[in-house]
Design an enzyme around this catalytic site. Sequence first.
Site, short mmCIF file in Angstrom:
data_model
loop_
_atom_site.label_atom_id
_atom_site.label_comp_id
_atom_site.label_asym_id
_atom_site.label_seq_id
_atom_site.Cartn_x
_atom_site.Cartn_y
_atom_site.Cartn_z
N TRP A 178 39.35 45.75 -1.40
CA TRP A 178 38.66 46.42 0.01
C TRP A 178 39.69 47.43 0.69
O TRP A 178 40.90 47.03 0.79
CB TRP A 178 38.56 45.31 1.07
CG TRP A 178 37.59 44.18 0.86
CD1 TRP A 178 36.69 44.18 -0.43
CD2 TRP A 178 37.30 43.33 1.65
NE1 TRP A 178 36.07 42.81 -0.29
CE2 TRP A 178 36.30 42.21 0.95
CE3 TRP A 178 37.54 42.81 2.89
CZ2 TRP A 178 35.86 41.40 1.63
CZ3 TRP A 178 37.21 41.74 3.49
CH2 TRP A 178 35.94 41.06 2.71
N ARG A 182 38.76 58.02 3.26
CA ARG A 182 37.65 58.85 3.76
C ARG A 182 36.69 59.49 2.84
O ARG A 182 36.75 59.61 1.68
CB ARG A 182 38.36 59.99 4.32
CG ARG A 182 38.94 60.98 3.61
CD ARG A 182 39.81 62.00 4.05
NE ARG A 182 39.89 63.39 3.03
CZ ARG A 182 41.05 64.21 3.30
NH1 ARG A 182 41.94 64.01 4.43
NH2 ARG A 182 41.31 65.19 2.52
N GLN A 199 46.11 54.59 -5.40
CA GLN A 199 45.67 53.47 -4.47
C GLN A 199 44.75 52.43 -5.18
O GLN A 199 44.24 52.99 -6.38
CB GLN A 199 44.91 54.29 -3.44
CG GLN A 199 45.48 55.24 -2.51
CD GLN A 199 46.41 54.55 -1.71
OE1 GLN A 199 46.95 53.44 -1.62
NE2 GLN A 199 46.30 54.99 -0.26
N HIS A 200 44.50 51.36 -4.83
CA HIS A 200 43.79 50.39 -5.68
C HIS A 200 42.47 50.95 -5.87
O HIS A 200 41.80 50.64 -7.00
CB HIS A 200 43.77 49.22 -4.93
CG HIS A 200 45.16 48.59 -4.90
ND1 HIS A 200 45.66 47.76 -3.85
CD2 HIS A 200 46.27 48.94 -5.53
CE1 HIS A 200 46.86 47.37 -4.01
NE2 HIS A 200 47.19 48.07 -5.11
N MET A 233 46.10 47.25 4.85
CA MET A 233 47.30 46.94 4.52
C MET A 233 47.64 47.13 3.05
O MET A 233 46.68 47.01 2.21
CB MET A 233 46.78 45.43 4.74
CG MET A 233 48.33 44.50 4.70
SD MET A 233 47.93 43.00 5.51
CE MET A 233 49.69 42.17 5.18
N GLU A 241 41.77 41.74 -0.94
CA GLU A 241 41.91 41.69 0.47
C GLU A 241 41.11 40.58 1.14
O GLU A 241 41.67 39.95 2.26
CB GLU A 241 41.68 43.13 1.02
CG GLU A 241 42.68 44.11 1.05
CD GLU A 241 42.75 44.62 -0.43
OE1 GLU A 241 41.92 44.45 -1.19
OE2 GLU A 241 43.61 45.45 -0.86
N GLU A 290 44.38 65.09 9.42
CA GLU A 290 44.97 63.89 8.76
C GLU A 290 45.93 63.26 9.69
O GLU A 290 46.56 63.21 10.85
CB GLU A 290 45.72 64.23 7.38
CG GLU A 290 45.04 64.64 6.30
CD GLU A 290 45.52 65.27 5.19
OE1 GLU A 290 46.52 65.31 5.20
OE2 GLU A 290 44.64 65.49 4.03
C1 LIG Z 1 41.94 55.21 9.52
C2 LIG Z 1 42.45 55.35 8.02
C3 LIG Z 1 42.24 56.45 7.20
C4 LIG Z 1 42.56 56.34 5.88
N1 LIG Z 1 42.30 57.31 4.87
C5 LIG Z 1 42.69 57.24 3.58
C6 LIG Z 1 42.11 57.91 2.65
O1 LIG Z 1 41.24 58.89 2.82
N2 LIG Z 1 42.72 58.09 1.34
C7 LIG Z 1 43.73 56.93 1.01
O2 LIG Z 1 44.30 57.10 0.00
N3 LIG Z 1 44.03 56.21 1.96
C8 LIG Z 1 43.62 56.18 3.24
N4 LIG Z 1 44.28 55.16 4.21
C9 LIG Z 1 45.15 54.25 3.89
C10 LIG Z 1 44.70 53.22 3.05
O3 LIG Z 1 43.50 52.25 3.49
C11 LIG Z 1 46.07 52.19 2.58
O4 LIG Z 1 46.90 52.82 1.84
C12 LIG Z 1 45.66 51.06 1.87
O5 LIG Z 1 46.59 50.19 1.70
C13 LIG Z 1 44.59 51.29 0.67
O6 LIG Z 1 44.18 50.34 0.16
P1 LIG Z 1 44.98 49.47 -1.27
O7 LIG Z 1 46.16 48.95 -0.84
O8 LIG Z 1 43.82 48.41 -1.59
O9 LIG Z 1 44.94 50.51 -2.40
C14 LIG Z 1 43.38 55.36 5.32
C15 LIG Z 1 43.92 54.34 6.30
C16 LIG Z 1 43.27 54.49 7.72
C17 LIG Z 1 43.72 53.23 8.30
MN LIG Z 2 44.40 46.57 -2.43
#
Ligand SMILES: Cc1cc2nc3c(=O)[nH]c(=O)nc-3n(C[C@H](O)[C@H](O)[C@H](O)COP(=O)(O)O)c2cc1C
Ligand SMILES: [Mn+2]
Length: 507
Positions: A178, A182, A199-200, A233, A241, A290
């Site tokens: 999870w 965007r 990212q995951h 997180m 998650e 951003e």
């Molecule tokens: C409001 C908000 C918007 C976000 N938008 C993005 C995004 O567009 N792209 C991205 O890679 N991470 C974005 N993030 C950060 C990821 O959610 C964060 O790095 C998260 O750990 C990713 O999930 P993962 O650890 O499972 O890969 C955003 C976080 C928040 C709180």
């Molecule tokens: Mn993850």
Amino acid sequence: METNQAVIQESRPTKHIKSLREYIDALSTLGEIQQVEKEVDWNLEIGAITRRVYETGSPAPLFNNIKGHPKGFRVLGAPAATSRQERLYLARVALSLGLDPHATGQAMVEVLAAARTRKGIPPKRVKTGPCKENIKLGDDVDLLQFPTPLIHHGDAGRYFNTWGAMIVQSPDKKWTNWSISRMMLLDKNRMTGIVDEHQHLGMIHKMWSDEGKPTPFALAQGCEPFVPFVCGMPLPAFVSEGEYAGAYFGEPLEVVKCETSDLEVPASAEIVVEGTISHNEKALEGPMGEYAGYLWAGTAEHQPVLNVTAITYRNQPILPVVAAGEPVEEDHTCCGITGAAEILLSLREKGIPATMVWSPVATACHWWVVTVPIDYRKTMNCTKEDLCRQIGRLMLEAKLGPQIPKVMVIHDDIDPTNLQELVWGFATRCRPGEGEVILHHTPIYPLIAFTTKSEKVTHDGTKSVYNCLGPEDWGNKLPERSSFRFAYPDDLQKRVLANWKSYGFAR
Ligand SMILES: Cc1cc2nc3c(=O)[nH]c(=O)nc-3n(C[C@H](O)[C@H](O)[C@H](O)COP(=O)(O)O)c2cc1C
Ligand SMILES: [Mn+2]
């Protein structure tokens, strides 16, 4: 005088808020919701209002009347922003984390870290939930029925997802991720958005693409308020998650099965969009305002197309919206606080006597503070500079590492959640010339504001660790602090506080 050694205040949440509506009610009681009955336009007006809410610490706006949409289709802005109300600065975060609204940043970080040491509890499937009140399949799918805002002037399009859970599963079904990423509308049944290979979401998309298949996804909007926090997180790869969230509350989160795939989504969701992330179709995505506080005009990248197969939603659905930009918005509260917990845990596991980690929300996640005891040499016999270098190196090994450009190491008499105290500590304890430990050639995240065009491509950058521990010749002691808390006997402090109003002060 004794220093303020960090105290582990909370190891478990106290109240699990189980839906967005219950959360809105709890916020209303605290004066943290503004019902907006006046008609507003999805075209920039919702974004402008939400932006001003962040910058003034106003209550979260619940837009009940949106131009061109039936009443009842609602938007919640600034769902986890900071408040200007006294003692409620982080109340939206605290309630989302199941804590008392006055919980300290320290308590939040500790409770998030503590749950990481417990065994995951997988979500529990229930038969149905409010998100199944309306089910649209095939030709009936219409993303445009929701009042998706054009958030910033200059955004490439209307961003339907800024605070929802993007749910995907590895092809072997062992890992359900999870996360927040965007997603922008293309038309009534297509979106595009960031699917980043680091990212995951991008890792799992690659697993499916390598098999020549599209990636099934579900996007769950308006879930119980902890869900977006766990989505932001930086848990390690292969950790689900949803299981961590179960461990956090000591009970499983409830999920329902999707209509057009085997994926499961939080039953509490207001809106669920189901479909697949294409392995071969792409579209131009971005720019968008951003988290660093800038919009990079003229930048757009090819990202996968998301084809939508079903939409289910609750009656009178609420779409939460984050208007990313200058602090303080949810990127800073959510990623800053959950990221601090993850880093604190990893530093402690590696033997660093860290008492607290915090990313001051006003720094847009560009400063990360690690506090250590004044007598850290009891457990690590090394110079202050060595300690800073080790902390910097270890932090960069975490999943979050590339997103940490500047680290401050400071003694734990400083409360890093108090910006005024932190800035004073930095100003008076970091020595010119020797107080900056530079780490060259470390992975860097291209969204860090000051990266160069070439660093954005190579991901090879430079990080700083600020040694704010004072000169070596302070030894294991600090000069006495000239402040109310440190320069007066405890009993006098107590008497002054007890008498404060009777001296005539309002607060
Ligand atoms: C409001 C908000 C918007 C976000 N938008 C993005 C995004 O567009 N792209 C991205 O890679 N991470 C974005 N993030 C950060 C990821 O959610 C964060 O790095 C998260 O750990 C990713 O999930 P993962 O650890 O499972 O890969 C955003 C976080 C928040 C709180
Ligand atoms: Mn993850």
